[in-house]
Design a protein around this motif. Structure first.
Motif, PDB file in Angstrom:
ATOM      1  N   THR A  77      29.344 -19.293  70.597  1.00  0.00           N
ATOM      2  CA  THR A  77      30.088 -19.595  69.507  1.00  0.00           C
ATOM      3  C   THR A  77      31.451 -19.105  69.466  1.00  0.00           C
ATOM      4  O   THR A  77      31.638 -17.876  69.541  1.00  0.00           O
ATOM      5  N   ILE A  78      32.685 -19.940  69.384  1.00  0.00           N
ATOM      6  CA  ILE A  78      33.928 -19.338  69.387  1.00  0.00           C
ATOM      7  C   ILE A  78      34.638 -19.631  68.108  1.00  0.00           C
ATOM      8  O   ILE A  78      34.460 -20.770  67.610  1.00  0.00           O
ATOM      9  N   ASN A  80      38.154 -19.289  65.393  1.00  0.00           N
ATOM     10  CA  ASN A  80      39.748 -18.917  65.600  1.00  0.00           C
ATOM     11  C   ASN A  80      40.027 -17.740  64.935  1.00  0.00           C
ATOM     12  O   ASN A  80      39.391 -17.134  64.171  1.00  0.00           O
ATOM     13  N   ARG A  87      34.439 -24.099  68.420  1.00  0.00           N
ATOM     14  CA  ARG A  87      33.450 -24.347  69.559  1.00  0.00           C
ATOM     15  C   ARG A  87      31.954 -23.863  69.413  1.00  0.00           C
ATOM     16  O   ARG A  87      31.903 -22.562  69.181  1.00  0.00           O
ATOM     17  N   GLU A  88      31.047 -24.387  69.840  1.00  0.00           N
ATOM     18  CA  GLU A  88      29.649 -23.932  69.976  1.00  0.00           C
ATOM     19  C   GLU A  88      28.901 -24.712  70.897  1.00  0.00           C
ATOM     20  O   GLU A  88      28.607 -25.979  71.001  1.00  0.00           O
ATOM     21  N   ASP A 103      34.998 -23.023  79.516  1.00  0.00           N
ATOM     22  CA  ASP A 103      35.859 -23.639  78.317  1.00  0.00           C
ATOM     23  C   ASP A 103      37.343 -23.788  78.818  1.00  0.00           C
ATOM     24  O   ASP A 103      38.006 -22.875  79.577  1.00  0.00           O
ATOM     25  N   LEU A 105      40.924 -22.809  76.197  1.00  0.00           N
ATOM     26  CA  LEU A 105      41.433 -22.561  74.950  1.00  0.00           C
ATOM     27  C   LEU A 105      42.898 -22.102  75.059  1.00  0.00           C
ATOM     28  O   LEU A 105      43.658 -21.764  76.400  1.00  0.00           O
ATOM     29  N   TYR A 110      40.620 -14.888  69.573  1.00  0.00           N
ATOM     30  CA  TYR A 110      39.273 -15.500  69.223  1.00  0.00           C
ATOM     31  C   TYR A 110      38.135 -14.402  68.926  1.00  0.00           C
ATOM     32  O   TYR A 110      38.208 -13.360  69.766  1.00  0.00           O
ATOM     33  N   THR A 111      37.587 -14.858  68.107  1.00  0.00           N
ATOM     34  CA  THR A 111      36.303 -14.084  67.981  1.00  0.00           C
ATOM     35  C   THR A 111      34.924 -14.725  68.759  1.00  0.00           C
ATOM     36  O   THR A 111      34.914 -16.000  68.368  1.00  0.00           O
ATOM     37  N   VAL A 112      34.275 -14.241  69.650  1.00  0.00           N
ATOM     38  CA  VAL A 112      33.043 -15.005  70.571  1.00  0.00           C
ATOM     39  C   VAL A 112      31.968 -14.292  70.301  1.00  0.00           C
ATOM     40  O   VAL A 112      32.000 -13.109  70.300  1.00  0.00           O
ATOM     41  N   LYS A 167      28.974  -9.649  70.164  1.00  0.00           N
ATOM     42  CA  LYS A 167      30.137 -10.205  69.537  1.00  0.00           C
ATOM     43  C   LYS A 167      31.714  -9.336  69.926  1.00  0.00           C
ATOM     44  O   LYS A 167      31.356  -8.112  70.018  1.00  0.00           O
TER      45      LYS A 167
END
Length: 321
Positions: A77-78, A80, A87-88, A103, A105, A110-112, A167
């Protein structure tokens, strides 16, 4: 010893073709760059959740084992910089390149979040929640998927299974990115070992935990939604009349001590034994073992249940109470 899933590096993969643009209407689409996430291979020894022994003998420099050997579903899961989900991805074991996601971007930070576990591991985005954010995102095991009956006062939340999580921040800056992901186990295991002979009329044992967590929050990367839970364990005929009965349960609550009540029943649903164990603590990636007699009768100077910890999920250190 803390176990991690150390994942091998791979070269950046350039993505031809475009994914759906998530920019707002009326804005100019930003240039995007290919981003590759690699969660595919384990290069470090990992232990099984089903027993004391390691299931393989992999070393850091040995051949790798595929992530599908330990998980059946994976999410990436991304979010912003504002914390909104953009995005998931959801992968099921068996698809080609399970554990690798490509993907594209735009420039930015971003937090992933990556999680991997067993069947029925879900997050709200799986059900089309377009408003999912880093603040409210969570993991849970959903009983709706398998038609199971809820095992607790939670309406849809089921028992946890072996689950891994990571994370991290990702920055795209005018170029392709290849990101290797290290997943960490987020659950512990509670095991009950009976030392004496199991009565032939024993039918089941109910294990009550007064505080188990049912969700894992993305914002804090920690367990949440504490409640009670009762699990029923049917005693196999093969262990009756022997002293070889034990059972275990994966536990998400690895932060707060809890109490355990064990109640044994015969085939007529009569109570034949009860036990209460207080101040039990489960730890991430470790087995907490409750050891004592099935019978309420105290024999051989047994003063009740002892609590021990096995850091490999090797030798337990025992604390008597």
């Amino acid at each position: 010893m803390k176990k991690t899933l150390l994942l091998s590096a791979m070269a950046a993969v350039f993505l031809f073709g475009c994914k759906k643009d998530h920019t707002s209407p009326g804005t100019t689409a930003q240039k995007k760059y290919p981003v590759t996430f690699n969660m595919k291979d384990f290069t470090q020894t990992i232990s099984s959740v089903s027993g004391k022994q390691q299931v393989n003998s992999l070393k850091v420099d040995s051949a790798t084992a595929n992530v599908a050997a330990y998980t059946t579903v994976l999410h990436l899961t991304i979010f912003n910089s504002g914390g909104s989900m953009i995005r998931e991805f959801r992968q099921l074991a068996g698809v080609a390149n399970y554990g690798i996601i490509v993907d594209s971007l735009a420039n930015g930070t971003y937090t992933v979040v990556v999680d991997a576990g067993q069947n029925f591991l879900e997050l709200p985005a799986t059900y089309g929640n377009a408003t999912l954010s880093l603040t409210n995102a969570k993991l849970f095991y959903d009983t709706r998927d398998n038609g199971g009956t809820p095992v607790s006062v939670r309406v849809w939340d089921g028992l946890w299974s072996d689950t891994f999580f990571d994370k991290f921040q990702l920055t795209v800056n005018n170029g392709a990115v290849s990101q290797n992901v290290t997943l960490h186990r987020i659950v512990g295991k509670l095991e009950v070992d009976f030392n004496d002979v199991i009565p032939t009329n024993a039918a089941r044992v109910d294990m009550f935990l007064n505080k188990e967590d049912f969700e894992y929050g993305f914002a804090t990367a920690s367990p949440q939604l504490a409640d009670t839970i009762t699990t029923h364990f049917v005693i196999p005929d093969s262990v009756k009349g022997t002293s070889n009965y034990k059972f275990s349960q994966i536990v998400l609550n690895t932060t707060t001590p809890f109490s355990v009540s064990l109640t044994a029943y015969d085939n007529a649903n009569h109570v034949i034994a009860t036990h209460a164990v207080s101040n039990v603590t489960c730890t991430v990636n470790q087995r907490t073992i409750l050891s004592g007699n099935f019978s309420n009768t105290v024999n051989n100077n047994n003063n009740g249940f002892s609590i021990s910890v096995d850091p490999n999920w090797s030798t337990p250190s025992t604390v008597h109470y």
